[in-house]
Motif scaffolding. Structure first.
Motif, PDB file in Angstrom:
ATOM      1  N   TYR A   1       0.868  -1.179   0.000  1.00 15.90           N
ATOM      2  CA  TYR A   1       0.000   0.000   0.000  1.00 15.90           C
ATOM      3  C   TYR A   1       0.902   1.225   0.000  1.00 15.90           C
ATOM      4  N   GLN A   2       0.842   1.996  -1.061  1.00 21.25           N
ATOM      5  CA  GLN A   2       1.832   3.048  -1.280  1.00 21.25           C
ATOM      6  C   GLN A   2       1.369   4.471  -0.936  1.00 21.25           C
ATOM      7  N   ASN A   3       0.120   4.619  -0.510  1.00 17.83           N
ATOM      8  CA  ASN A   3      -0.392   5.950  -0.205  1.00 17.83           C
ATOM      9  C   ASN A   3      -0.097   6.291   1.261  1.00 17.83           C
ATOM     10  N   TRP A   4       1.148   6.650   1.507  1.00 16.64           N
ATOM     11  CA  TRP A   4       1.570   6.953   2.871  1.00 16.64           C
ATOM     12  C   TRP A   4       2.523   8.150   2.890  1.00 16.64           C
ATOM     13  N   GLU A   5       2.678   8.705   4.077  1.00 15.92           N
ATOM     14  CA  GLU A   5       3.737   9.671   4.360  1.00 15.92           C
ATOM     15  C   GLU A   5       4.425   9.221   5.636  1.00 15.92           C
ATOM     16  N   LEU A   6       5.733   9.341   5.659  1.00 17.54           N
ATOM     17  CA  LEU A   6       6.516   8.947   6.831  1.00 17.54           C
ATOM     18  C   LEU A   6       7.043  10.202   7.509  1.00 17.54           C
ATOM     19  N   LEU A   7       6.604  10.435   8.732  1.00 18.44           N
ATOM     20  CA  LEU A   7       6.993  11.614   9.495  1.00 18.44           C
ATOM     21  C   LEU A   7       8.037  11.207  10.531  1.00 18.44           C
ATOM     22  N   ILE A   8       9.289  11.490  10.229  1.00 19.29           N
ATOM     23  CA  ILE A   8      10.377  11.188  11.146  1.00 19.29           C
ATOM     24  C   ILE A   8      10.721  12.465  11.914  1.00 19.29           C
ATOM     25  N   VAL A   9      10.628  12.391  13.228  1.00 16.07           N
ATOM     26  CA  VAL A   9      11.016  13.530  14.060  1.00 16.07           C
ATOM     27  C   VAL A   9      12.200  13.089  14.915  1.00 16.07           C
TER      28      VAL A   9
ATOM     29  N   VAL B   1     -12.406   1.744  13.468  1.00 17.72           N
ATOM     30  CA  VAL B   1     -11.601   2.971  13.428  1.00 17.72           C
ATOM     31  C   VAL B   1     -10.325   2.842  14.273  1.00 17.72           C
ATOM     32  N   PHE B   2     -10.122   1.675  14.876  1.00 18.43           N
ATOM     33  CA  PHE B   2      -8.992   1.473  15.784  1.00 18.43           C
ATOM     34  C   PHE B   2      -8.675  -0.027  15.790  1.00 18.43           C
ATOM     35  N   SER B   3      -7.442  -0.388  15.437  1.00 22.12           N
ATOM     36  CA  SER B   3      -7.106  -1.809  15.372  1.00 22.12           C
ATOM     37  C   SER B   3      -5.622  -2.032  15.671  1.00 22.12           C
ATOM     38  N   TYR B   4      -5.289  -3.309  15.885  1.00 21.59           N
ATOM     39  CA  TYR B   4      -3.886  -3.704  16.060  1.00 21.59           C
ATOM     40  C   TYR B   4      -3.718  -5.126  15.547  1.00 21.59           C
ATOM     41  N   HIS B   5      -2.482  -5.628  15.559  1.00 25.50           N
ATOM     42  CA  HIS B   5      -2.234  -6.968  15.031  1.00 25.50           C
ATOM     43  C   HIS B   5      -1.099  -7.646  15.794  1.00 25.50           C
TER      44      HIS B   5
ATOM     45  N   TRP C   1       8.136  -3.470   9.730  1.00 19.20           N
ATOM     46  CA  TRP C   1       6.827  -3.932   9.257  1.00 19.20           C
ATOM     47  C   TRP C   1       6.993  -4.960   8.144  1.00 19.20           C
ATOM     48  N   SER C   2       6.021  -5.859   8.032  1.00 16.80           N
ATOM     49  CA  SER C   2       5.957  -6.704   6.854  1.00 16.80           C
ATOM     50  C   SER C   2       5.492  -5.845   5.679  1.00 16.80           C
ATOM     51  N   SER C   3       5.755  -6.289   4.479  1.00 11.12           N
ATOM     52  CA  SER C   3       5.424  -5.489   3.294  1.00 11.12           C
ATOM     53  C   SER C   3       3.913  -5.312   3.116  1.00 11.12           C
ATOM     54  N   GLU C   4       3.113  -6.199   3.686  1.00  8.48           N
ATOM     55  CA  GLU C   4       1.659  -6.133   3.518  1.00  8.48           C
ATOM     56  C   GLU C   4       0.944  -5.547   4.726  1.00  8.48           C
ATOM     57  N   LYS C   5       1.688  -5.000   5.671  1.00  7.76           N
ATOM     58  CA  LYS C   5       1.083  -4.502   6.910  1.00  7.76           C
ATOM     59  C   LYS C   5      -0.030  -3.485   6.655  1.00  7.76           C
ATOM     60  N   LEU C   6       0.272  -2.425   5.936  1.00 10.01           N
ATOM     61  CA  LEU C   6      -0.721  -1.379   5.724  1.00 10.01           C
ATOM     62  C   LEU C   6      -1.899  -1.884   4.896  1.00 10.01           C
ATOM     63  N   GLU C   7      -1.623  -2.609   3.834  1.00 16.75           N
ATOM     64  CA  GLU C   7      -2.680  -3.109   2.964  1.00 16.75           C
ATOM     65  C   GLU C   7      -3.656  -4.001   3.736  1.00 16.75           C
ATOM     66  N   LYS C   8      -3.117  -4.931   4.512  1.00 15.69           N
ATOM     67  CA  LYS C   8      -3.974  -5.884   5.220  1.00 15.69           C
ATOM     68  C   LYS C   8      -4.716  -5.231   6.380  1.00 15.69           C
ATOM     69  N   GLN C   9      -4.060  -4.343   7.101  1.00 16.38           N
ATOM     70  CA  GLN C   9      -4.722  -3.710   8.235  1.00 16.38           C
ATOM     71  C   GLN C   9      -5.817  -2.749   7.775  1.00 16.38           C
ATOM     72  N   LEU C  10      -5.561  -2.006   6.713  1.00 10.90           N
ATOM     73  CA  LEU C  10      -6.592  -1.113   6.178  1.00 10.90           C
ATOM     74  C   LEU C  10      -7.774  -1.901   5.632  1.00 10.90           C
ATOM     75  N   ALA C  11      -7.515  -2.997   4.948  1.00  7.79           N
ATOM     76  CA  ALA C  11      -8.596  -3.837   4.422  1.00  7.79           C
ATOM     77  C   ALA C  11      -9.447  -4.383   5.562  1.00  7.79           C
ATOM     78  N   PHE C  12      -8.795  -4.811   6.626  1.00  5.95           N
ATOM     79  CA  PHE C  12      -9.478  -5.332   7.816  1.00  5.95           C
ATOM     80  C   PHE C  12     -10.384  -4.263   8.430  1.00  5.95           C
ATOM     81  N   MET C  13      -9.878  -3.047   8.567  1.00  5.05           N
ATOM     82  CA  MET C  13     -10.646  -1.978   9.193  1.00  5.05           C
ATOM     83  C   MET C  13     -11.783  -1.506   8.301  1.00  5.05           C
ATOM     84  N   ASN C  14     -11.507  -1.364   7.013  1.00  7.20           N
ATOM     85  CA  ASN C  14     -12.551  -0.904   6.088  1.00  7.20           C
ATOM     86  C   ASN C  14     -13.669  -1.933   5.935  1.00  7.20           C
ATOM     87  N   LYS C  15     -13.300  -3.202   5.922  1.00  3.76           N
ATOM     88  CA  LYS C  15     -14.295  -4.269   5.777  1.00  3.76           C
ATOM     89  C   LYS C  15     -15.296  -4.267   6.929  1.00  3.76           C
TER      90      LYS C  15
END
Length: 261
Positions: free
Chosen positions: A31-39, A113-117, A95-109
Protein backbone atom coordinates in the motif's frame (compact mmCIF):
# COMPACT_ATOMS: atom_id res chain seq x y z
CA UNK A 1 -6.76 15.65 5.93
CA UNK A 2 -6.13 13.49 2.87
CA UNK A 3 -8.49 10.55 2.34
CA UNK A 4 -6.76 7.18 2.19
CA UNK A 5 -3.39 8.61 3.21
CA UNK A 6 -1.62 6.84 6.10
CA UNK A 7 0.58 9.09 8.23
CA UNK A 8 3.33 7.02 9.85
CA UNK A 9 4.75 8.42 13.08
CA UNK A 10 8.45 7.61 13.61
CA UNK A 11 10.35 9.26 16.49
CA UNK A 12 14.11 8.81 16.36
CA UNK A 13 17.00 9.21 18.76
CA UNK A 14 20.40 7.69 18.08
CA UNK A 15 19.04 4.83 15.99
CA UNK A 16 21.31 5.35 13.00
CA UNK A 17 22.24 1.69 13.25
CA UNK A 18 18.63 0.57 12.71
CA UNK A 19 16.60 3.34 11.08
CA UNK A 20 17.50 2.54 7.46
CA UNK A 21 15.98 -0.92 7.84
CA UNK A 22 12.87 0.58 9.45
CA UNK A 23 12.45 3.16 6.68
CA UNK A 24 12.95 0.50 4.02
CA UNK A 25 10.18 -1.61 5.55
CA UNK A 26 7.86 1.38 4.97
CA UNK A 27 9.06 1.92 1.40
CA UNK A 28 8.43 -1.78 0.71
CA UNK A 29 4.74 -1.50 1.56
CA UNK A 30 2.31 -2.88 -1.01
CA UNK A 31 0.00 0.00 0.00
CA UNK A 32 1.83 3.05 -1.28
CA UNK A 33 -0.39 5.95 -0.20
CA UNK A 34 1.57 6.95 2.87
CA UNK A 35 3.74 9.67 4.36
CA UNK A 36 6.52 8.95 6.83
CA UNK A 37 6.99 11.61 9.50
CA UNK A 38 10.38 11.19 11.15
CA UNK A 39 11.02 13.53 14.06
CA UNK A 40 14.56 13.33 15.38
CA UNK A 41 15.15 14.21 19.03
CA UNK A 42 18.67 15.67 18.69
CA UNK A 43 20.53 12.48 17.82
CA UNK A 44 24.29 12.55 18.24
CA UNK A 45 24.99 9.64 15.90
CA UNK A 46 24.70 9.39 12.08
CA UNK A 47 20.89 9.41 11.92
CA UNK A 48 20.87 12.58 9.77
CA UNK A 49 23.15 11.01 7.18
CA UNK A 50 21.17 7.77 7.06
CA UNK A 51 17.82 9.53 6.55
CA UNK A 52 19.35 11.86 3.94
CA UNK A 53 20.20 8.78 1.91
CA UNK A 54 16.50 8.24 1.13
CA UNK A 55 15.23 10.44 -1.70
CA UNK A 56 11.55 9.48 -1.39
CA UNK A 57 9.42 12.65 -1.26
CA UNK A 58 6.90 10.92 1.00
CA UNK A 59 9.48 11.00 3.80
CA UNK A 60 9.28 14.20 5.86
CA UNK A 61 12.14 14.76 8.28
CA UNK A 62 11.95 17.12 11.26
CA UNK A 63 14.40 17.85 14.07
CA UNK A 64 13.64 19.07 17.57
CA UNK A 65 15.52 22.17 18.63
CA UNK A 66 16.41 20.50 21.93
CA UNK A 67 16.25 16.97 23.28
CA UNK A 68 12.65 16.67 24.44
CA UNK A 69 11.75 12.99 24.85
CA UNK A 70 9.47 10.63 22.98
CA UNK A 71 6.16 12.16 24.12
CA UNK A 72 6.96 15.64 22.77
CA UNK A 73 8.47 14.09 19.65
CA UNK A 74 5.40 11.96 18.90
CA UNK A 75 3.12 14.94 19.58
CA UNK A 76 4.97 17.00 16.99
CA UNK A 77 4.72 14.25 14.39
CA UNK A 78 0.98 13.84 15.00
CA UNK A 79 0.47 17.59 14.58
CA UNK A 80 2.28 17.44 11.24
CA UNK A 81 0.25 14.45 10.00
CA UNK A 82 -2.02 14.96 6.99
CA UNK A 83 -3.43 11.46 6.69
CA UNK A 84 -6.87 9.99 7.27
CA UNK A 85 -5.12 7.18 9.14
CA UNK A 86 -2.38 7.32 11.79
CA UNK A 87 0.08 4.47 12.32
CA UNK A 88 3.25 4.14 14.40
CA UNK A 89 6.64 2.60 13.76
CA UNK A 90 9.62 3.17 16.03
CA UNK A 91 12.94 3.73 14.29
CA UNK A 92 14.31 0.31 15.21
CA UNK A 93 11.25 -1.84 14.45
CA UNK A 94 10.06 -3.38 11.17
CA UNK A 95 6.83 -3.93 9.26
CA UNK A 96 5.96 -6.70 6.85
CA UNK A 97 5.42 -5.49 3.29
CA UNK A 98 1.66 -6.13 3.52
CA UNK A 99 1.08 -4.50 6.91
CA UNK A 100 -0.72 -1.38 5.72
CA UNK A 101 -2.68 -3.11 2.96
CA UNK A 102 -3.97 -5.88 5.22
CA UNK A 103 -4.72 -3.71 8.23
CA UNK A 104 -6.59 -1.11 6.18
CA UNK A 105 -8.60 -3.84 4.42
CA UNK A 106 -9.48 -5.33 7.82
CA UNK A 107 -10.65 -1.98 9.19
CA UNK A 108 -12.55 -0.90 6.09
CA UNK A 109 -14.29 -4.27 5.78
CA UNK A 110 -15.65 -4.14 9.33
CA UNK A 111 -15.97 -0.39 9.76
CA UNK A 112 -13.37 -0.28 12.55
CA UNK A 113 -11.60 2.97 13.43
CA UNK A 114 -8.99 1.47 15.78
CA UNK A 115 -7.11 -1.81 15.37
CA UNK A 116 -3.89 -3.70 16.06
CA UNK A 117 -2.23 -6.97 15.03
CA UNK A 118 0.21 -9.67 16.10
CA UNK A 119 4.00 -9.35 15.94
CA UNK A 120 7.19 -11.26 16.66
CA UNK A 121 10.35 -10.28 18.50
CA UNK A 122 13.84 -9.95 17.00
CA UNK A 123 17.25 -9.11 18.46
CA UNK A 124 19.66 -6.28 17.66
CA UNK A 125 20.97 -8.19 14.65
CA UNK A 126 17.43 -8.65 13.23
CA UNK A 127 17.54 -12.34 14.12
CA UNK A 128 14.31 -13.99 15.33
CA UNK A 129 13.87 -14.62 19.03
CA UNK A 130 11.03 -17.06 18.24
CA UNK A 131 8.51 -15.23 20.42
CA UNK A 132 5.05 -14.58 18.96
CA UNK A 133 2.88 -11.90 20.61
CA UNK A 134 -0.87 -11.54 20.19
CA UNK A 135 -3.70 -10.18 22.38
CA UNK A 136 -7.45 -10.09 23.04
CA UNK A 137 -9.75 -10.01 20.01
CA UNK A 138 -11.31 -6.80 21.34
CA UNK A 139 -9.63 -4.37 23.73
CA UNK A 140 -12.30 -2.24 25.40
CA UNK A 141 -11.66 0.83 27.55
CA UNK A 142 -11.60 -1.36 30.65
CA UNK A 143 -9.26 -3.83 28.97
CA UNK A 144 -6.89 -1.06 27.90
CA UNK A 145 -6.68 0.21 31.47
CA UNK A 146 -5.82 -3.31 32.58
CA UNK A 147 -2.93 -3.43 30.14
CA UNK A 148 -1.72 -1.69 26.97
CA UNK A 149 -2.08 -4.76 24.77
CA UNK A 150 -1.46 -3.23 21.32
CA UNK A 151 2.25 -2.90 20.56
CA UNK A 152 3.14 0.59 19.34
CA UNK A 153 4.30 -0.80 15.98
CA UNK A 154 0.92 -2.51 15.45
CA UNK A 155 -1.90 -0.09 16.14
CA UNK A 156 -3.61 2.23 13.67
CA UNK A 157 -6.53 4.60 14.07
CA UNK A 158 -8.77 6.90 12.04
CA UNK A 159 -7.86 10.55 12.48
CA UNK A 160 -11.34 11.42 11.20
CA UNK A 161 -12.98 9.51 14.04
CA UNK A 162 -10.44 10.24 16.79
CA UNK A 163 -9.20 13.73 15.95
CA UNK A 164 -5.79 15.09 16.91
CA UNK A 165 -4.25 13.13 19.78
CA UNK A 166 -1.75 14.88 22.05
CA UNK A 167 -0.33 13.55 25.30
CA UNK A 168 1.39 15.05 28.31
CA UNK A 169 5.16 15.02 28.56
CA UNK A 170 5.98 11.78 30.33
CA UNK A 171 9.33 10.10 29.77
CA UNK A 172 8.06 6.52 29.63
CA UNK A 173 4.85 4.78 28.55
CA UNK A 174 3.99 7.59 26.15
CA UNK A 175 2.71 5.09 23.57
CA UNK A 176 0.43 3.69 26.28
CA UNK A 177 -0.74 7.25 26.98
CA UNK A 178 -1.89 7.48 23.36
CA UNK A 179 -3.78 4.19 23.74
CA UNK A 180 -5.56 5.46 26.86
CA UNK A 181 -6.83 8.48 24.94
CA UNK A 182 -7.96 6.38 21.98
CA UNK A 183 -9.75 3.71 24.04
CA UNK A 184 -12.07 6.37 25.47
CA UNK A 185 -13.38 6.93 21.93
CA UNK A 186 -13.49 3.43 20.41
CA UNK A 187 -12.68 -0.22 21.07
CA UNK A 188 -9.55 -1.69 19.49
CA UNK A 189 -9.91 -4.81 17.31
CA UNK A 190 -7.28 -7.47 16.66
CA UNK A 191 -6.19 -8.56 13.20
CA UNK A 192 -4.80 -11.96 14.08
CA UNK A 193 -1.79 -12.03 11.80
CA UNK A 194 1.92 -11.35 12.29
CA UNK A 195 2.68 -8.14 10.42
CA UNK A 196 5.63 -6.66 12.33
CA UNK A 197 8.91 -7.31 14.11
CA UNK A 198 9.67 -5.71 17.48
CA UNK A 199 13.34 -5.27 18.24
CA UNK A 200 14.62 -6.12 21.71
CA UNK A 201 17.66 -4.02 22.55
CA UNK A 202 20.05 -4.54 25.44
CA UNK A 203 19.37 -1.12 26.93
CA UNK A 204 15.63 -1.19 26.22
CA UNK A 205 13.27 0.52 28.68
CA UNK A 206 11.30 -2.74 28.55
CA UNK A 207 13.93 -4.29 30.80
CA UNK A 208 13.54 -1.80 33.67
CA UNK A 209 13.33 -3.30 37.13
CA UNK A 210 9.94 -3.85 38.78
CA UNK A 211 10.12 -0.77 41.03
CA UNK A 212 10.95 1.52 38.12
CA UNK A 213 8.16 0.02 36.03
CA UNK A 214 5.69 0.53 38.85
CA UNK A 215 6.76 4.18 39.18
CA UNK A 216 6.48 4.78 35.43
CA UNK A 217 3.00 3.26 35.37
CA UNK A 218 1.96 5.38 38.35
CA UNK A 219 3.18 8.51 36.52
CA UNK A 220 1.21 7.45 33.46
CA UNK A 221 -2.09 7.12 35.29
CA UNK A 222 -1.61 10.00 37.75
CA UNK A 223 0.11 12.77 35.79
CA UNK A 224 -0.87 11.90 32.24
CA UNK A 225 -4.33 10.35 32.66
CA UNK A 226 -5.10 12.60 35.66
CA UNK A 227 -6.30 9.84 37.98
CA UNK A 228 -6.19 10.45 41.75
CA UNK A 229 -3.07 9.20 43.52
CA UNK A 230 -4.80 6.15 45.11
CA UNK A 231 -6.49 5.22 41.82
CA UNK A 232 -3.26 5.68 39.87
CA UNK A 233 -1.45 3.39 42.31
CA UNK A 234 -4.23 0.82 41.97
CA UNK A 235 -4.09 0.92 38.17
CA UNK A 236 -0.28 0.68 38.25
CA UNK A 237 -0.36 -2.44 40.42
CA UNK A 238 -3.21 -3.94 38.43
CA UNK A 239 -1.32 -3.24 35.23
CA UNK A 240 1.79 -5.02 36.49
CA UNK A 241 -0.33 -8.07 37.30
CA UNK A 242 -1.92 -8.07 33.86
CA UNK A 243 1.55 -7.74 32.35
CA UNK A 244 2.45 -11.09 33.89
CA UNK A 245 -0.82 -12.58 32.67
CA UNK A 246 -0.18 -11.27 29.16
CA UNK A 247 3.11 -13.13 28.97
CA UNK A 248 1.39 -16.33 30.01
CA UNK A 249 -1.69 -15.95 27.80
CA UNK A 250 -0.58 -14.03 24.73
CA UNK A 251 3.15 -14.66 24.26
CA UNK A 252 4.35 -18.02 23.03
CA UNK A 253 7.58 -19.52 21.82
CA UNK A 254 7.53 -20.83 18.29
CA UNK A 255 9.83 -23.24 16.51
CA UNK A 256 9.53 -21.72 13.05
CA UNK A 257 8.36 -18.25 12.08
CA UNK A 258 6.43 -17.58 8.93
CA UNK A 259 8.57 -14.79 7.49
CA UNK A 260 6.71 -11.94 5.75
CA UNK A 261 9.78 -9.70 5.65
Amino acid sequence: MVDGLVSIIMPSWNTGRFIAESIQSVINQTYQNWELLIVDDCSTDNTDEVVAGFADKRIRYFKNEKNSGAAVTRNRAMREAKGEWIAFLDSDDLWSSEKLEKQLAFMNKHGYVFSYHDYVKIDEESQPLNIYVTGPEIVTKRGMYNYGYPGCLTFMYSAKAMGLIQIKDIKKNNDYAILLKLCKIADCYLLKENLAQYRIRKKSISHDKVTKKLKSHYDLFHFCDEQSAPMAFWYACWNMWYGLMKKRMYEKRIVHQKNHF
